[in-house]
Design a protein around this motif. Structure first.
Motif, mmCIF file in Angstrom:
data_model
loop_
_atom_site.group_PDB
_atom_site.id
_atom_site.type_symbol
_atom_site.label_atom_id
_atom_site.label_comp_id
_atom_site.label_asym_id
_atom_site.label_seq_id
_atom_site.Cartn_x
_atom_site.Cartn_y
_atom_site.Cartn_z
ATOM 1 N N MET A 103 14.919 74.565 -9.384
ATOM 2 C CA MET A 103 15.063 73.173 -9.781
ATOM 3 C C MET A 103 14.062 72.292 -9.047
ATOM 4 O O MET A 103 13.429 71.412 -9.643
ATOM 5 C CB MET A 103 16.492 72.687 -9.513
ATOM 6 C CG MET A 103 17.540 73.274 -10.427
ATOM 7 S SD MET A 103 19.178 72.561 -10.139
ATOM 8 C CE MET A 103 18.906 70.897 -10.712
ATOM 9 N N LEU A 104 13.924 72.516 -7.730
ATOM 10 C CA LEU A 104 12.982 71.723 -6.945
ATOM 11 C C LEU A 104 11.559 71.875 -7.463
ATOM 12 O O LEU A 104 10.831 70.887 -7.627
ATOM 13 C CB LEU A 104 13.038 72.155 -5.475
ATOM 14 C CG LEU A 104 14.044 71.455 -4.577
ATOM 15 C CD1 LEU A 104 14.063 72.101 -3.203
ATOM 16 C CD2 LEU A 104 13.718 69.977 -4.457
ATOM 17 N N ASP A 105 11.144 73.103 -7.719
ATOM 18 C CA ASP A 105 9.785 73.345 -8.196
ATOM 19 C C ASP A 105 9.565 72.724 -9.571
ATOM 20 O O ASP A 105 8.529 72.119 -9.842
ATOM 21 C CB ASP A 105 9.520 74.856 -8.267
ATOM 22 C CG ASP A 105 9.444 75.502 -6.892
ATOM 23 O OD1 ASP A 105 9.218 74.771 -5.913
ATOM 24 O OD2 ASP A 105 9.620 76.730 -6.805
ATOM 25 N N THR A 106 10.560 72.866 -10.453
ATOM 26 C CA THR A 106 10.426 72.379 -11.820
ATOM 27 C C THR A 106 10.414 70.856 -11.872
ATOM 28 O O THR A 106 9.765 70.263 -12.735
ATOM 29 C CB THR A 106 11.570 72.935 -12.690
ATOM 30 O OG1 THR A 106 11.646 74.349 -12.516
ATOM 31 C CG2 THR A 106 11.327 72.643 -14.157
ATOM 32 N N ALA A 107 11.125 70.223 -10.941
ATOM 33 C CA ALA A 107 11.210 68.759 -10.926
ATOM 34 C C ALA A 107 9.859 68.100 -10.652
ATOM 35 O O ALA A 107 9.698 66.898 -10.889
ATOM 36 C CB ALA A 107 12.229 68.315 -9.889
ATOM 37 N N LYS A 108 8.888 68.878 -10.193
ATOM 38 C CA LYS A 108 7.562 68.325 -9.923
ATOM 39 C C LYS A 108 6.769 68.087 -11.203
ATOM 40 O O LYS A 108 5.774 67.363 -11.195
ATOM 41 C CB LYS A 108 6.781 69.281 -9.016
ATOM 42 C CG LYS A 108 7.422 69.514 -7.652
ATOM 43 C CD LYS A 108 6.678 70.599 -6.883
ATOM 44 C CE LYS A 108 7.366 70.925 -5.563
ATOM 45 N NZ LYS A 108 6.682 72.040 -4.847
ATOM 46 N N LEU A 109 7.192 68.706 -12.309
ATOM 47 C CA LEU A 109 6.461 68.585 -13.563
ATOM 48 C C LEU A 109 6.697 67.213 -14.181
ATOM 49 O O LEU A 109 7.824 66.711 -14.186
ATOM 50 C CB LEU A 109 6.901 69.687 -14.528
ATOM 51 C CG LEU A 109 6.648 71.116 -14.032
ATOM 52 C CD1 LEU A 109 7.261 72.130 -14.987
ATOM 53 C CD2 LEU A 109 5.150 71.366 -13.870
ATOM 54 N N PRO A 110 5.669 66.583 -14.722
ATOM 55 C CA PRO A 110 5.792 65.195 -15.206
ATOM 56 C C PRO A 110 6.723 65.027 -16.403
ATOM 57 O O PRO A 110 7.244 63.924 -16.608
ATOM 58 C CB PRO A 110 4.360 64.802 -15.562
ATOM 59 C CG PRO A 110 3.630 66.093 -15.756
ATOM 60 C CD PRO A 110 4.274 67.064 -14.816
ATOM 61 N N HIS A 111 6.955 66.073 -17.189
ATOM 62 C CA HIS A 111 7.820 65.928 -18.368
ATOM 63 C C HIS A 111 9.277 66.263 -18.070
ATOM 64 O O HIS A 111 10.108 66.264 -18.971
ATOM 65 C CB HIS A 111 7.311 66.795 -19.526
ATOM 66 C CG HIS A 111 7.413 68.275 -19.293
ATOM 67 N ND1 HIS A 111 6.660 68.938 -18.348
ATOM 68 C CD2 HIS A 111 8.182 69.232 -19.881
ATOM 69 C CE1 HIS A 111 6.948 70.226 -18.375
ATOM 70 N NE2 HIS A 111 7.879 70.431 -19.289
ATOM 71 N N ILE A 112 9.580 66.517 -16.797
ATOM 72 C CA ILE A 112 10.945 66.901 -16.408
ATOM 73 C C ILE A 112 11.476 65.916 -15.382
ATOM 74 O O ILE A 112 10.818 65.610 -14.388
ATOM 75 C CB ILE A 112 10.964 68.333 -15.854
ATOM 76 C CG1 ILE A 112 10.606 69.321 -16.967
ATOM 77 C CG2 ILE A 112 12.331 68.670 -15.256
ATOM 78 C CD1 ILE A 112 10.446 70.749 -16.509
ATOM 79 N N THR A 113 12.678 65.412 -15.614
ATOM 80 C CA THR A 113 13.349 64.493 -14.699
ATOM 81 C C THR A 113 14.703 65.072 -14.342
ATOM 82 O O THR A 113 15.476 65.464 -15.222
ATOM 83 C CB THR A 113 13.550 63.110 -15.343
ATOM 84 O OG1 THR A 113 12.286 62.588 -15.753
ATOM 85 C CG2 THR A 113 14.211 62.142 -14.366
ATOM 86 N N ILE A 114 14.988 65.149 -13.039
ATOM 87 C CA ILE A 114 16.262 65.693 -12.571
ATOM 88 C C ILE A 114 16.934 64.677 -11.659
ATOM 89 O O ILE A 114 16.329 64.202 -10.701
ATOM 90 C CB ILE A 114 16.060 67.028 -11.830
ATOM 91 C CG1 ILE A 114 15.521 68.096 -12.801
ATOM 92 C CG2 ILE A 114 17.367 67.502 -11.192
ATOM 93 C CD1 ILE A 114 15.188 69.422 -12.148
ATOM 94 N N GLN A 115 18.182 64.360 -11.966
ATOM 95 C CA GLN A 115 18.970 63.441 -11.148
ATOM 96 C C GLN A 115 20.334 64.057 -10.867
ATOM 97 O O GLN A 115 20.928 64.689 -11.740
ATOM 98 C CB GLN A 115 19.127 62.093 -11.854
ATOM 99 C CG GLN A 115 17.807 61.338 -12.008
ATOM 100 C CD GLN A 115 17.978 59.991 -12.677
ATOM 101 O OE1 GLN A 115 17.549 59.800 -13.818
ATOM 102 N NE2 GLN A 115 18.606 59.043 -11.979
#
Length: 286
Positions: free
Chosen positions: A196-208
């Motif tokens: 999740m941490l790694d993927t959250a760095k991508l500009p098209h993905i938002t994690i809250q």
């Protein structure tokens, strides 16, 4: 852009139109024979209305559909009445096909909003964590295609990462992230958090994340996924909810309660940056 996957109502409309054309009947002629309005025929064929099973049987009679086709179309009409797919149907032929069907929804959407209060979302699950959650949905003691199903779930992550034209926004509860399914290890869970941490760095993905001590205007009753499709789609937005008994699909005005719920969950969630910090703290004390 791929077309949006068709639910039973829209598949039914496509079948009805195909039968009308095969019978070489115009819309007005079919409407006259069924004693319904021409506009109703058009809305039935495009999936905008749910025809009654009796109306469908009349359509099959007028178009002289073969017996085998009649049985399948009537079954489709029965499914379309409530837009519910029972788990016996979902898992018929194994669990892996159901996971691949979700791939179609993802690749057809322009945006995805996902609320998950109970577990690490499937997109981020490590193999061991995915195996545990999938076995938790099993209908029988044995799941012969469990490894293929796990692979299909992990494939969803690849689609999520590579399809940068699809905006993905996740709201997940801290308590859900801490859930550990039977058979999964704390290392499996930590690997999922790290993904999740790694993927959250991508500009098209938002994690809250909604922290465990957050005050919530609306308590989470279920998780859901909202798919937004391209302009001109029959249903520009649909919502899918998994329950122990069925997969529910909502469209039209029925989407509104989920939109309200989404805004309320967002109001209780940390910002994306604060959520990343919380995930790091969780990993440090796993």
């Amino acid at each position: 852009m791929a077309k949006a996957p068709l639910d039973s109502r829209r598949r039914l409309g496509g079948e009805l139109r195909r039968l009308r054309l095969a019978a070489k009947l115009s819309g007005p002629e079919l409407a006259r024979r069924l004693e319904i309005g021409q506009a109703t025929v058009s809305r039935m064929e495009t999936g905008q209305v749910r025809p009654s099973v009796d109306t469908v049987r009349g359509w099959l009679e007028v178009t002289k559909a073969p017996a085998k086709v009649r049985r399948s179309v009537v079954a489709l009409a029965e499914d379309a009445q409530v837009d519910v797919t029972g788990w016996r149907s979902v898992f018929r032929g194994g669990m892996a096909p159901q996971q691949r069907q979700l791939h179609q929804f993802h690749t057809a959407a322009t945006a995805i909003r996902h609320f998950q209060p109970f577990m690490v979302p499937g997109y981020f699950q490590a193999a061991g964590y995915a195996r545990g959650t999938l076995l938790g949905f099993r209908l029988t003691k044995e799941v012969p295609d469990i490894e293929q199903t796990v692979e299909a779930r992990l494939e969803r992550r690849r689609i999520l990462v590579e399809r940068t034209d699809i905006a993905y926004h996740l709201v997940v509860t801290e308590l859900g992230l801490r859930t550990l399914p039977v058979g999964a290890t704390t290392d499996d869970r930590a690997e999922s958090w790290s993904t999740m941490l790694d993927t959250a760095k991508l500009p098209h993905i938002t994690i809250q994340i909604v922290p465990a001590d957050a005050q919530m205007e609306q308590m989470p009753i279920c998780g859901w996924t909202t798919y937004d499709f391209a302009e001109g789609s029959i249903d520009p937005t649909i919502v899918q909810v998994e329950t122990p008994a069925a997969m529910l699909t909502f469209a039209g005005p029925d989407v509104r309660p989920f939109e309200i719920g989404w805004e309320r969950m967002l109001a209780s969630a940390l910002s994306p940056g604060q959520s990343t910090k919380l995930l790091r703290r969780m990993l440090g004390s796993k």
